[in-house]
Design a protein around this motif. Structure first.
Motif, mmCIF file in Angstrom:
data_model
loop_
_atom_site.group_PDB
_atom_site.id
_atom_site.type_symbol
_atom_site.label_atom_id
_atom_site.label_comp_id
_atom_site.label_asym_id
_atom_site.label_seq_id
_atom_site.Cartn_x
_atom_site.Cartn_y
_atom_site.Cartn_z
ATOM 1 N N GLN A 213 1.069 -1.056 0.172
ATOM 2 C CA GLN A 213 -0.289 -0.339 0.188
ATOM 3 C C GLN A 213 0.855 1.601 -0.280
ATOM 4 O O GLN A 213 1.581 1.843 0.495
ATOM 5 C CB GLN A 213 -0.842 0.018 1.509
ATOM 6 N N SER A 214 0.150 2.401 -1.035
ATOM 7 C CA SER A 214 1.526 3.562 -0.724
ATOM 8 C C SER A 214 0.920 4.970 0.747
ATOM 9 O O SER A 214 -0.564 3.696 0.603
ATOM 10 C CB SER A 214 0.556 4.105 -2.514
ATOM 11 N N VAL A 215 1.952 5.540 0.362
ATOM 12 C CA VAL A 215 1.250 6.491 1.031
ATOM 13 C C VAL A 215 0.053 7.175 0.812
ATOM 14 O O VAL A 215 -1.306 6.995 2.082
ATOM 15 C CB VAL A 215 3.149 7.605 0.943
ATOM 16 N N GLY A 216 -0.660 7.121 -0.351
ATOM 17 C CA GLY A 216 -2.262 7.634 -0.695
ATOM 18 C C GLY A 216 -3.284 6.694 -0.292
ATOM 19 O O GLY A 216 -3.887 7.099 0.137
ATOM 20 N N ASP A 217 -2.469 5.903 -0.540
ATOM 21 C CA ASP A 217 -3.323 4.568 -0.417
ATOM 22 C C ASP A 217 -3.907 3.887 1.308
ATOM 23 O O ASP A 217 -4.936 3.895 1.528
ATOM 24 C CB ASP A 217 -2.653 2.423 -0.494
ATOM 25 N N ILE A 218 -2.762 4.217 1.947
ATOM 26 C CA ILE A 218 -3.107 4.522 3.409
ATOM 27 C C ILE A 218 -3.905 5.476 3.921
ATOM 28 O O ILE A 218 -5.076 5.405 4.965
ATOM 29 C CB ILE A 218 -1.324 4.385 4.401
ATOM 30 N N ALA A 219 -3.585 7.275 3.670
ATOM 31 C CA ALA A 219 -4.266 7.757 4.309
ATOM 32 C C ALA A 219 -5.638 8.408 3.123
ATOM 33 O O ALA A 219 -6.546 8.532 4.275
ATOM 34 C CB ALA A 219 -3.874 9.235 3.164
ATOM 35 N N ARG A 220 -5.937 7.439 2.353
ATOM 36 C CA ARG A 220 -7.581 6.745 1.784
ATOM 37 C C ARG A 220 -8.350 6.442 3.340
ATOM 38 O O ARG A 220 -8.677 6.307 2.840
ATOM 39 C CB ARG A 220 -7.241 7.008 1.226
ATOM 40 N N TRP A 221 -6.922 5.189 3.238
ATOM 41 C CA TRP A 221 -7.531 4.124 4.351
ATOM 42 C C TRP A 221 -8.306 4.478 5.185
ATOM 43 O O TRP A 221 -9.362 4.543 6.033
ATOM 44 C CB TRP A 221 -6.770 2.767 4.379
ATOM 45 N N PHE B 103 4.623 11.024 8.678
ATOM 46 C CA PHE B 103 4.344 12.217 8.159
ATOM 47 C C PHE B 103 3.961 12.255 6.712
ATOM 48 O O PHE B 103 3.108 13.354 6.813
ATOM 49 C CB PHE B 103 5.001 12.819 8.902
ATOM 50 N N PRO B 104 4.402 11.695 6.349
ATOM 51 C CA PRO B 104 3.981 11.665 5.213
ATOM 52 C C PRO B 104 2.737 11.664 4.696
ATOM 53 O O PRO B 104 1.828 11.694 3.744
ATOM 54 C CB PRO B 104 4.775 10.787 3.576
ATOM 55 N N ILE B 105 2.178 10.467 5.238
ATOM 56 C CA ILE B 105 0.702 10.120 5.763
ATOM 57 C C ILE B 105 0.390 10.689 5.679
ATOM 58 O O ILE B 105 -1.409 10.819 5.095
ATOM 59 C CB ILE B 105 1.036 8.759 6.207
ATOM 60 N N PHE B 106 0.375 11.696 6.881
ATOM 61 C CA PHE B 106 -0.319 12.566 7.188
ATOM 62 C C PHE B 106 -0.541 14.059 6.397
ATOM 63 O O PHE B 106 -1.872 14.549 6.341
ATOM 64 C CB PHE B 106 0.539 13.868 8.980
ATOM 65 N N ASP B 107 0.390 13.831 5.539
ATOM 66 C CA ASP B 107 0.022 15.305 4.707
ATOM 67 C C ASP B 107 -1.085 14.857 3.663
ATOM 68 O O ASP B 107 -0.969 15.820 2.814
ATOM 69 C CB ASP B 107 1.650 15.005 3.697
ATOM 70 N N HIS C 298 10.437 21.860 19.975
ATOM 71 C CA HIS C 298 11.369 20.889 20.337
ATOM 72 C C HIS C 298 11.243 20.159 18.674
ATOM 73 O O HIS C 298 10.890 19.986 18.406
ATOM 74 C CB HIS C 298 12.158 20.336 21.225
ATOM 75 N N ASP C 299 12.493 19.598 18.700
ATOM 76 C CA ASP C 299 12.770 19.224 17.400
ATOM 77 C C ASP C 299 12.411 17.586 17.830
ATOM 78 O O ASP C 299 11.749 16.971 17.186
ATOM 79 C CB ASP C 299 14.530 19.014 16.535
ATOM 80 N N ALA C 300 12.377 17.116 18.969
ATOM 81 C CA ALA C 300 12.003 16.267 19.343
ATOM 82 C C ALA C 300 10.709 15.569 19.583
ATOM 83 O O ALA C 300 10.218 14.749 19.852
ATOM 84 C CB ALA C 300 12.822 15.407 20.506
ATOM 85 N N SER C 301 9.594 16.779 19.115
ATOM 86 C CA SER C 301 8.222 17.102 19.900
ATOM 87 C C SER C 301 7.743 16.444 19.470
ATOM 88 O O SER C 301 7.241 17.029 17.777
ATOM 89 C CB SER C 301 7.951 18.549 20.445
ATOM 90 N N ASN C 302 7.217 15.215 19.085
ATOM 91 C CA ASN C 302 6.267 14.147 18.175
ATOM 92 C C ASN C 302 4.887 15.864 18.542
ATOM 93 O O ASN C 302 4.336 15.758 17.124
ATOM 94 C CB ASN C 302 5.389 13.477 18.922
ATOM 95 N N THR C 303 4.538 16.077 19.584
ATOM 96 C CA THR C 303 2.824 16.300 19.269
ATOM 97 C C THR C 303 2.825 18.650 18.761
ATOM 98 O O THR C 303 1.929 18.466 18.117
ATOM 99 C CB THR C 303 2.714 17.760 21.048
ATOM 100 N N GLY C 304 4.301 19.075 18.631
ATOM 101 C CA GLY C 304 4.212 20.450 18.082
ATOM 102 C C GLY C 304 4.125 19.678 16.246
ATOM 103 O O GLY C 304 3.986 20.458 15.812
ATOM 104 N N LYS C 305 5.239 18.460 15.862
ATOM 105 C CA LYS C 305 4.645 18.140 14.370
ATOM 106 C C LYS C 305 3.435 17.878 13.903
ATOM 107 O O LYS C 305 3.131 17.969 12.913
ATOM 108 C CB LYS C 305 5.918 17.061 14.075
ATOM 109 N N ILE C 306 2.568 17.151 14.383
ATOM 110 C CA ILE C 306 1.334 16.680 14.501
ATOM 111 C C ILE C 306 0.719 18.084 14.353
ATOM 112 O O ILE C 306 -0.063 18.136 13.801
ATOM 113 C CB ILE C 306 0.836 15.938 15.918
ATOM 114 N N ARG C 307 0.994 19.424 15.253
ATOM 115 C CA ARG C 307 -0.224 19.773 15.358
ATOM 116 C C ARG C 307 -0.742 20.762 14.247
ATOM 117 O O ARG C 307 -0.910 21.394 13.760
ATOM 118 C CB ARG C 307 0.115 21.431 16.971
ATOM 119 N N ALA C 308 1.195 20.568 13.363
ATOM 120 C CA ALA C 308 1.195 21.739 12.210
ATOM 121 C C ALA C 308 0.706 21.376 11.141
ATOM 122 O O ALA C 308 0.628 22.066 10.298
ATOM 123 C CB ALA C 308 3.283 22.009 12.481
#
Length: 206
Positions: free
Chosen positions: A10-18, A45-49, A75-85
């Protein structure tokens, strides 16, 4: 385990659609808000996009990291910051974890898994229990990963299992071997404990 479904190629797009299809079904089947739990790391993160391009009422969706490093959100190690963005610009609410948080029932819980069989921040050394009385824990991985030597905040197994469905994206033969051995009951790593206690459908994209 009859409840585990393997989805190969399954591609990134396939998973995102699922994922979008499942969120659409959950939104359609409810008059209220829904929640999803997601992992950090490089794979999602490519799937989130792609996922945030879906035509959904994101204002009714709350996004919970399954775990995070205890660092500031910028901080670069923060999951939450990246997910929020990624999710907040489309209208979703992103929830930062803390030890007093009360995770909701999730329409979908997407879990990451490490080479050592850890899920969320439930590392083997933390001996996570399927009947943990707490829903959140602050933990110290041992050994501390060199790329992220921080304490963690994580949902426990009971909190993660409060979901309609579980999903994984497992990339690489070594990781899949750990996952496959967990399905077969050949070890007692955290991934095996989660799969052994899961009552819902588990979809693994490989």
């Amino acid at each position: 385990m009859d409840n585990v479904i393997l989805m190969d190629g399954q591609s990134v797009g396939d998973i995102a659609r699922w994922i979008a299809d499942r969120l659409h079904s959950a939104l359609t089947g409810s008059t209220g808000d829904i929640a999803i739990s997601v992992p950090g790391g490089s794979t999602p993160f490519p799937i989130f996009d792609e996922l945030v391009k879906a035509d959904l009422d994101w204002s009714r969706v709350s996004v919970w990291p399954g775990d995070d490093r205890i660092v500031p959100e910028d901080h670069d190690a923060s999951n939450t910051g990246k997910i929020r963005a990624i999710f907040e610009p489309v209208g979703a609410q992103v929830v930062a974890l803390n030890e007093e948080a009360t995770p909701p029932h999730f329409a979908l819980c997407w879990l990451g898994m490490g080479d050592d069989g850890h899920i969320a921040s439930l590392f083997p050394n933390t001996d996570p229990q399927v009947d943990d009385p707490q829903v959140m824990r602050r933990l110290t991985p041992d050994p501390l990963p060199a790329h992220a030597p921080f304490d963690r905040i994580t949902m426990t197994i009971p909190a993660l299992l409060r979901s309609d469905a579980l999903m994984f994206v497992i990339r690489g033969n070594d990781k899949f071997r750990v996952f496959d051995e967990a399905i077969k009951g050949e070890h007692d790593l955290p991934i095996a404990r989660v799969l052994g206690a899961a009552h819902q459908k588990v979809t693994c994209f490989t």
